[in-house]
Design a protein around this motif. Structure first.
Motif, PDB file in Angstrom:
ATOM      1  N   LEU A 148       0.815  -1.219   0.000  1.00 30.97           N
ATOM      2  CA  LEU A 148       0.000   0.000   0.000  1.00 30.97           C
ATOM      3  C   LEU A 148       0.850   1.272   0.000  1.00 30.97           C
ATOM      4  O   LEU A 148       0.308   2.371  -0.089  1.00 30.97           O
ATOM      5  CB  LEU A 148      -0.940   0.020   1.212  1.00 30.97           C
ATOM      6  CG  LEU A 148      -2.009  -1.063   1.281  1.00 30.97           C
ATOM      7  CD1 LEU A 148      -2.938  -0.808   2.469  1.00 30.97           C
ATOM      8  CD2 LEU A 148      -2.816  -1.131  -0.005  1.00 30.97           C
ATOM      9  N   ARG A 150       3.642   4.098   1.630  1.00 35.22           N
ATOM     10  CA  ARG A 150       3.833   4.775   2.915  1.00 35.22           C
ATOM     11  C   ARG A 150       2.504   5.221   3.522  1.00 35.22           C
ATOM     12  O   ARG A 150       1.665   5.778   2.823  1.00 35.22           O
ATOM     13  CB  ARG A 150       4.736   6.000   2.704  1.00 35.22           C
ATOM     14  CG  ARG A 150       5.036   6.803   3.963  1.00 35.22           C
ATOM     15  CD  ARG A 150       6.181   7.799   3.739  1.00 35.22           C
ATOM     16  NE  ARG A 150       5.945   8.650   2.600  1.00 35.22           N
ATOM     17  CZ  ARG A 150       5.212   9.788   2.640  1.00 35.22           C
ATOM     18  NH1 ARG A 150       4.679  10.204   3.773  1.00 35.22           N
ATOM     19  NH2 ARG A 150       5.062  10.513   1.552  1.00 35.22           N
ATOM     20  N   LEU A 152      -0.005   7.623   5.184  1.00 41.12           N
ATOM     21  CA  LEU A 152      -0.121   9.074   5.263  1.00 41.12           C
ATOM     22  C   LEU A 152      -0.908   9.495   6.496  1.00 41.12           C
ATOM     23  O   LEU A 152      -0.558  10.460   7.163  1.00 41.12           O
ATOM     24  CB  LEU A 152      -0.852   9.601   4.011  1.00 41.12           C
ATOM     25  CG  LEU A 152      -0.227   9.221   2.667  1.00 41.12           C
ATOM     26  CD1 LEU A 152      -1.208   9.518   1.531  1.00 41.12           C
ATOM     27  CD2 LEU A 152       1.071   9.992   2.463  1.00 41.12           C
ATOM     28  N   VAL A 245      -4.533   5.114   5.889  1.00 45.01           N
ATOM     29  CA  VAL A 245      -4.634   5.689   4.544  1.00 45.01           C
ATOM     30  C   VAL A 245      -3.220   5.833   4.008  1.00 45.01           C
ATOM     31  O   VAL A 245      -2.422   6.599   4.553  1.00 45.01           O
ATOM     32  CB  VAL A 245      -5.329   7.064   4.588  1.00 45.01           C
ATOM     33  CG1 VAL A 245      -5.427   7.666   3.194  1.00 45.01           C
ATOM     34  CG2 VAL A 245      -6.711   6.926   5.227  1.00 45.01           C
ATOM     35  N   GLU A 247      -0.290   5.662   0.540  1.00 44.45           N
ATOM     36  CA  GLU A 247      -0.113   6.267  -0.775  1.00 44.45           C
ATOM     37  C   GLU A 247      -0.823   5.502  -1.874  1.00 44.45           C
ATOM     38  O   GLU A 247      -1.272   6.074  -2.857  1.00 44.45           O
ATOM     39  CB  GLU A 247       1.377   6.348  -1.107  1.00 44.45           C
ATOM     40  CG  GLU A 247       2.111   7.328  -0.229  1.00 44.45           C
ATOM     41  CD  GLU A 247       3.546   7.511  -0.687  1.00 44.45           C
ATOM     42  OE1 GLU A 247       4.024   8.650  -0.664  1.00 44.45           O
ATOM     43  OE2 GLU A 247       4.183   6.489  -1.064  1.00 44.45           O
ATOM     44  N   ARG A 248      -0.944   4.186  -1.732  1.00 44.96           N
ATOM     45  CA  ARG A 248      -1.549   3.418  -2.822  1.00 44.96           C
ATOM     46  C   ARG A 248      -2.835   2.709  -2.418  1.00 44.96           C
ATOM     47  O   ARG A 248      -3.307   1.834  -3.148  1.00 44.96           O
ATOM     48  CB  ARG A 248      -0.546   2.389  -3.363  1.00 44.96           C
ATOM     49  CG  ARG A 248       0.576   3.022  -4.180  1.00 44.96           C
ATOM     50  CD  ARG A 248       1.344   1.995  -4.971  1.00 44.96           C
ATOM     51  NE  ARG A 248       2.136   1.112  -4.157  1.00 44.96           N
ATOM     52  CZ  ARG A 248       3.328   1.413  -3.636  1.00 44.96           C
ATOM     53  NH1 ARG A 248       3.868   2.597  -3.866  1.00 44.96           N
ATOM     54  NH2 ARG A 248       3.974   0.545  -2.898  1.00 44.96           N
ATOM     55  N   GLY A 249      -3.392   3.079  -1.265  1.00 44.41           N
ATOM     56  CA  GLY A 249      -4.641   2.434  -0.876  1.00 44.41           C
ATOM     57  C   GLY A 249      -4.898   2.601   0.606  1.00 44.41           C
ATOM     58  O   GLY A 249      -4.097   3.199   1.334  1.00 44.41           O
ATOM     59  N   THR A 250      -6.018   2.073   1.042  1.00 43.57           N
ATOM     60  CA  THR A 250      -6.367   2.149   2.448  1.00 43.57           C
ATOM     61  C   THR A 250      -6.612   0.731   2.970  1.00 43.57           C
ATOM     62  O   THR A 250      -6.839  -0.201   2.202  1.00 43.57           O
ATOM     63  CB  THR A 250      -7.662   2.950   2.684  1.00 43.57           C
ATOM     64  OG1 THR A 250      -8.775   2.128   2.301  1.00 43.57           O
ATOM     65  CG2 THR A 250      -7.682   4.228   1.883  1.00 43.57           C
TER      66      THR A 250
ATOM     67  N   SER B 203       1.817  12.878  -0.175  1.00 45.68           N
ATOM     68  CA  SER B 203       1.914  11.611  -0.890  1.00 45.68           C
ATOM     69  C   SER B 203       2.903  11.742  -2.033  1.00 45.68           C
ATOM     70  O   SER B 203       2.975  12.785  -2.679  1.00 45.68           O
ATOM     71  CB  SER B 203       0.539  11.240  -1.442  1.00 45.68           C
ATOM     72  OG  SER B 203       0.653  10.184  -2.367  1.00 45.68           O
ATOM     73  N   PHE B 236      -6.403   5.159  -6.475  1.00 42.81           N
ATOM     74  CA  PHE B 236      -7.330   4.030  -6.605  1.00 42.81           C
ATOM     75  C   PHE B 236      -8.776   4.385  -6.936  1.00 42.81           C
ATOM     76  O   PHE B 236      -9.567   3.513  -7.260  1.00 42.81           O
ATOM     77  CB  PHE B 236      -7.289   3.132  -5.365  1.00 42.81           C
ATOM     78  CG  PHE B 236      -7.729   3.775  -4.081  1.00 42.81           C
ATOM     79  CD1 PHE B 236      -6.802   4.187  -3.145  1.00 42.81           C
ATOM     80  CD2 PHE B 236      -9.071   3.949  -3.815  1.00 42.81           C
ATOM     81  CE1 PHE B 236      -7.218   4.777  -1.956  1.00 42.81           C
ATOM     82  CE2 PHE B 236      -9.496   4.527  -2.626  1.00 42.81           C
ATOM     83  CZ  PHE B 236      -8.556   4.944  -1.695  1.00 42.81           C
TER      84      PHE B 236
ATOM     85  N   GLU D 262      -8.880  -0.777   0.218  1.00 44.50           N
ATOM     86  CA  GLU D 262      -9.319  -0.027  -0.961  1.00 44.50           C
ATOM     87  C   GLU D 262      -8.066   0.270  -1.745  1.00 44.50           C
ATOM     88  O   GLU D 262      -7.200   0.998  -1.259  1.00 44.50           O
ATOM     89  CB  GLU D 262     -10.010   1.264  -0.543  1.00 44.50           C
ATOM     90  CG  GLU D 262     -11.292   1.020   0.227  1.00 44.50           C
ATOM     91  CD  GLU D 262     -11.849   2.234   0.938  1.00 44.50           C
ATOM     92  OE1 GLU D 262     -13.075   2.311   1.085  1.00 44.50           O
ATOM     93  OE2 GLU D 262     -11.048   3.085   1.363  1.00 44.50           O
ATOM     94  N   THR D 263      -7.954  -0.287  -2.912  1.00 43.89           N
ATOM     95  CA  THR D 263      -6.731  -0.092  -3.686  1.00 43.89           C
ATOM     96  C   THR D 263      -6.967  -0.477  -5.131  1.00 43.89           C
ATOM     97  O   THR D 263      -7.757  -1.389  -5.399  1.00 43.89           O
ATOM     98  CB  THR D 263      -5.574  -0.913  -3.070  1.00 43.89           C
ATOM     99  OG1 THR D 263      -4.394  -0.695  -3.820  1.00 43.89           O
ATOM    100  CG2 THR D 263      -5.861  -2.401  -3.044  1.00 43.89           C
TER     101      THR D 263
END
Lengths: 339, 339, 339, 339
Positions: A148, A150, A152, A245, A247-250, B203, B236, D262-263
Motif C-alpha cells: 500500500l 507509505r 499518510l 490511509v 499512498e496506494r490504498g487504504t 503523498s 485508486f 481499498e486499492t
C-alpha cells in the motif's frame, strides 16, 4: 515446540485483570501453571489459590518472586506498584509480563528503563495486548508488506458504552487513548512527536465536567497524521476501529460482521459491549506468546521502551488537553538495547 | 404535478458542466427544454444548439436572458463570470440555478446576496448537488429525525483518483473541501466558526509542491467538531464518505456495495473513478428539483446565503492552510430573507 | 438525443400500476406526455385526465388508440384484457409498453406472438422491469463480460413482507417467481427447460392453506441450475437478491448498505418494505428507455417472446407445485423475429 | 476449573490431521499432554515422539491404550481403522475424541453405537468441529433462543479452491457435504429424512468425470428444507456460509470482513484458501472442550449417534447422486443413551 517443563507463574494483583489472568493461565494457556498468587489482601489471595493445584498464596510480591517454583511473573497490580515489583523481578532476573501502564508517568518509566538496561538484557513484555489482536496483526502485516506504500494518515475510533465511576478527562488520555498511542507507534514504526486534543461540546451522556468525546491528533516523526475519536459514553457499545490511509490504498479493521440478521425491518448485527468481549482472543494470544517465548528463553513483544514512550506521549496528551494547545513530546534518545 | 407549460432554460457556459447540463435537460429532465445556449465561443454554442429543436445559440448572456422563450437560467460559466450573470438574471427577475461556486470570494458573494435582498425574494438555487444525493438525503433525514441525538462529530473522507493539471494546494480547499463545508452546514444546520488545516507529509503521488493530502478541521457554532480527509491523488478511485457521531449512535454513508464478487482469492467490488459516476443521480435530481420548484413558482435548495457562507469558510480555510494556524470565520449576520 | 417532438402516450388502465405510470410520464420522464388515460370507469379516467394539460379521458381503449395525438400505448390493464388491447395496438401499428404478464397463459401469449410476427416487426416491450434495475444491469454486464466464466448456478431470494389478500399458492409462481424466470433467461441467455417446486412446512405467518415459502428450481438448456427462495410472508420486509456462481468466481447483488447506523447495541440498516421502494428507479429507467427507443423509431427491451416464455415456464411451475413433481417446459421453437 | 492433573493423551494416526493434533495438544491446549503417538510406520511415530518430553511412540494402538500414562485417546487414523480402535478404547473404558467419519458406513457405525450402549455410558466425542466454530456457535445460540421463530429453510455454501487428487463424485457427499449434514442436524435439532442431489453441468475446472458442483437438498422431520451448494473446484478459495431463514427473520454467517482494503479500483478483502485457515480456532476449541470435559469426567459434544446419523445420510446421499432420484434416509430409532 518441545516441552521444556511447565512454566510456574506468579500473578501479582488479583483485581479484575489479575483474576482473569489467573483463570487464563489455569484453563486456557498451554505450558504454564499458576504457581503463586499475590495480593495485599491475604484472604483474597488464599481463596484464589485454594482452587488451583500447587498454587501458593502470598501477600508479599517479593516473597513470591523468591519462591523456588516461580519461574516468571505477571504483574497486574495497580500502576503505582509496578515500579517496585519490576525492580524486584529484575533482582531475581525473572521474565515479566507487566500489565499497562508500565508505570504511571514518564519519570518512573525512565527509571525502569535504566534498571533493565543495567541488567543488560530485556526481561519485560508490556501488556499492550492490541498487538496480539488478529485484525491488528493482519493490518500490521499488510502495512509492513509495503504493497500500500507509505502510510499518510491513520484514523482511529475508540468507543465505550459508558465510563466507569470517577473517570476523569485525563483518564480518557491515560487509560484509553494510550492504546492508540501504542498502536500508532507499532503499526507505523514511527515515534509520536506532538499531540493536540480537540474538545467538541460534551455528550449529554457524559457525567458533568467530563470532556467526552475528545478528538486527539498525533504527529509522527515520519510525517504521518493520526486522529483518534475517543468517545467513552456512546451508550451503544464498545468499538475499536482503525483505518490506515496510504499512498496506494487504504486498509481498515474493526467492523464486526460475523453474524448478520434480517428481522423487523432491520438488517445488521450486534455490537459487543466491552473490551473483554472484543479482545478476549488477544489477551489469550498475548499471554500464550509470553509463555512460549519465556520457555524458549526469549523476550518478545512490547518492550520497556514502548512503555516509556507511551508514558511520555500521555504526559504530552494530558497537557494538550488541559492547556488547549499542541504539545510536543519529550523523550530521551532510544537506547541500543531497544533498537 | 399538473403540466403548466414546459420551462425554457438558457444554459450559460458550455464547458464540461454546461454541456452536461444541456444533455441532461434535453434527455433526462421532465418539464423543461433547452431554449438557449450561451458561450463566448459563438461557434461552439451554435454546434450545441443545432442538435436541439427550438434552441438558439448566443454569445452574449444578457441577450439570451432577454429572449421571450427563456423562462429560467442555468449558470455554468467560469466562477469569475457568475456575478455579472446573476445580476443580469436579477434584472429580468429570472429563476437561476447557479453552479458552485456562487462567486470566487466572499466579497463578491456578499454583493450578490445584497442584490437578491434588494430584489426582495429568493431567485437563486446554488449548485451544491450533494444535498440531492440519495445517501446524504437519508443521512440528513435521520439526523433531523432526532433518534440519534445531537451530532458530536462528523468524519468525512473525500478522495480523488488524481488531481487535474495545475491544481494548487488552495484548490483542495476551494474546489474540493467546499463540498464538505456545505454538507456540514446543511447536515448539522450549524454555521462553521473556525477552520484548521493540518498537513501530513505529502503523498509521493502528488505533484511536487502540492500539499496533498490535507486534514481539515471545522468547529461549528453548535459545538460539533468536523474533520475532512482531503486526498486528491489516491490513485485508486473516487470516494466520498461521511460518518455522523451522535449522542445515541452513529450513521455513515458512502460504502458502495451494490455488486460483490468473489474471485481469485479476493471478495469485494469496484471503486468508481470520478464524481460524474458517483453523483450522476444527484445532478439529475438537483436539476429536476429546480425545474419542478420553478414551475411551481417556488425557490428551494441551497441559497445565496449558503453560497456566501461557503465563500467565507473557504477564505478562512485558505488562510489556515497558508499560515498553519486555526482561523476564525468572519461572516455578516444572517439576513431575514435567508432564515 | 435531439428533440423530435414529445411522445403522446395513452395509458390503458388506471389501477395502482397505471396511475403510477401516469404520474411517472407526467413528472419524471423526459420527452413524453400523457395524451390519454383509459379506464372502464369513466369517472375515474376523467378525474385523472383533468389534472394533466392536454390529456383526454376514455373508457374505450380502441377509441384512445385511434386518437390523433396518441403516438404510443402503455398497457396497465388487468392481464386478461391485454390480448385484446395488444391486437388493437397492432391494428394501429402503435408502439406498446405492456405491463407483465403479457397475457395470463401460454396459449394466449402464443396468439399475440403470432400476431406480432404477422405484423412483421417488433412493436412490444414487455414490462419485466428488473432488467432496468441498476444492480441487475451491473450483474448482467459482468456475466456477459465473461471474466467469471460460465455460470454454473444462480441462487435467488425473493421475499415480501406479507402477501396480499386472496394470494394463492399459484400466485407465488405466476406473480412472484415469474420475475426470477425472466431474470434467469435474461442473465444467463438460456431457456428454462424444467421446473421443480419444493414445499417446506409453511410459515405460521402465511394464511391457512398457502404454500409459503416455496423453493423453486429451474434447469436450463445451458446446464445451469437455478434456485429461488420464494417467501411472501417474511414479516420483516421486501428483498430481492441474486448470486451467480460461475466457473471462476461469484457475483451477488441485493444487499442494501446505503446508510449504516450503530445504535443501541446494534449496527446495520433498514430493510425496504415493498417493491415500489426497491425498484422505483428501475420503473423510471424502464419507461424512459421505452420512450427514448420509441422516439428513435426502435423497439428494445423484453420482447413478446420473453412474455411467451415466461407464460410457458409459469404453466410448468404451477403444475410442478400442484403435482409435486419435476415438470418439463413446453415451448415452440424461437421464431426468427425474436432471435 | 481446578487443576486435576494433566491429561495424558494417546494420538492414533500421525497423518496430516493426527500430526496437527499432536502439535495442538503440545503447544496450544491447556491441561493435556501428548503421552503417546501411534502409527503403523514406527519410524514416523518415533520421530514425532522424540520432540515431545515424556511421549512414547507405538506402532500398535492397543499397546498405547494399555499404557499407564494414557488417560484418553484421540483417533486420527484412516476411517476404516476407526471401528477397531474404538472397540479397543471401549475395552479400556477410555474417553475418545474420534475424527470424522466415525466409521466409513452406517452398518459399522451401528456396531460402534451398540458397543457404546453395551458399555452403558457415552465415551466418544466425534470430530464434527464446525460445532465449535465461533460463528456457527452464535448462529446456534440465536436459533435456540427462538427470537427468529421456527427455521423454514437453511441455505449453505461449501466451496473449496480445488479438489485433491483422486477425489470422486461420492467424496463430495461423504467428505464434504457430511459437514452440512451434521450442521443441519445440530442447528435445527431435527433429523434428515430424505436427500436429493442435483447436478448442473460440471465446471470446466473440475477433473474429467467429477460431478462438481453438486446441489444437495435435505428434507427434515421438522419440515425444514435445506440446500447445499457443494463446489470443490472454485479456483478462488475456501468458503463456508450458512443462512437460516426463519419465520420472523434470517441469520447468516460466513462473510469474512476482518480486513478491508481499498486499492487499485477495488475495495474488499482476501478469501482464505483452505479449511485449516478458516477453522483453526474451531479445532483448537474442539480439542480444548474435549480435554476440559474429560478432566471433569464428562462426555459432551457430537455423539456416536451423530456419527451414525451422518453415515446413514451419507449413504442416502451417494445413492441419490448415483441414481438421480430423491432417496429417503433409513435409521434405527434413537436409543435412550443419546436422547
Amino acid at each position: 515446540m518441545t516441552q521444556r517443563g511447565t512454566l510456574g507463574v506468579a500473578v501479582i494483583g488479583t483485581g479484575r485483570m489479575g483474576a482473569d489472568h489467573v483463570r487464563r493461565i489455569d484453563e486456557v494457556i498451554s505450558g504454564a501453571r499458576v504457581a503463586a498468587v499475590v495480593d495485599l489482601d491475604a484472604e483474597r489471595a488464599k481463596r484464589l489459590a485454594d482452587g488451583i493445584e500447587g498454587c501458593t498464596a502470598y501477600s508479599d510480591a517479593a516473597a513470591a518472586m523468591a519462591a523456588d517454583d516461580v519461574d516468571a511473573v505477571l504483574i497486574a497490580s495497580p500502576g503505582p506498584a509496578h515500579e517496585a515489583d519490576l525492580l524486584t523481578a529484575f533482582a531475581h532476573d525473572l521474565p515479566v509480563l507487566c500489565e499497562k501502564p508500565l508505570t504511571p508517568d514518564a519519570a518512573s518509566a525512565l527509571r525502569v528503563l535504566q534498571a533493565e538496561q543495567k541488567l543488560g538484557h530485556r526481561r519485560v513484555q508490556v501488556g499492550f495486548m492490541r498487538r496480539y489482536d488478529a485484525e491488528y496483526m493482519k493490518l500490521k502485516a499488510l502495512l509492513d508488506g509495503g504493497s500500500l506504500g507509505r502510510p499518510l494518515m491513520l484514523h482511529n475510533r475508540h468507543r465505550n458504552a459508558s465510563s466507569p465511576p470517577g473517570f476523569t478527562s485525563a483518564n480518557l488520555i491515560n487509560d484509553s487513548v494510550v492504546h492508540e498511542m501504542d498502536v500508532t507507534r507499532w503499526l507505523l514504526d514511527q515515534e509520536i512527536t506532538a499531540v493536540t486534543v480537540l474538545r467538541p461540546r460534551p455528550s449529554s451522556n457524559a457525567p458533568e465536567g467530563l470532556a467526552d468525546p475528545q478528538f486527539v491528533i498525533f504527529e509522527t516523526d515520519g510525517g504521518a497524521l493520526v486522529d483518534v475519536e475517543m468517545n467513552v459514553n456512546t451508550g451503544f457499545g464498545y468499538q475499536v476501529k482503525a483505518e490506515a490511509v496510504c499512498e496506494r490504498g487504504t486498509a481498515r479493521i474493526g467492523e464486526e460482521q460475523s453474524l448478520v440478521t434480517e428481522t423487523a425491518g432491520q438488517w445488521g448485527g450486534t455490537i459487543v459491549q466491552d473490551f473483554t468481549e472484543r479482545f478476549a482472543d488477544a489477551y489469550d494470544r498475548e499471554v500464550q506468546a509470553w509463555v512460549d517465548a519465556t520457555r524458549r528463553g526469549e523476550v518478545t513483544g512490547p518492550s520497556v521502551w514502548d512503555g516509556y514512550a507511551a508514558a511520555a506521549v500521555c504526559e504530552a496528551g494530558v497537557r494538550a488537553l488541559t492547556e488547549g494547545v499542541r504539545v510536543e513530546v519529550e523523550m530521551i534518545e532510544r537506547p541500543a538495547l531497544y533498537r
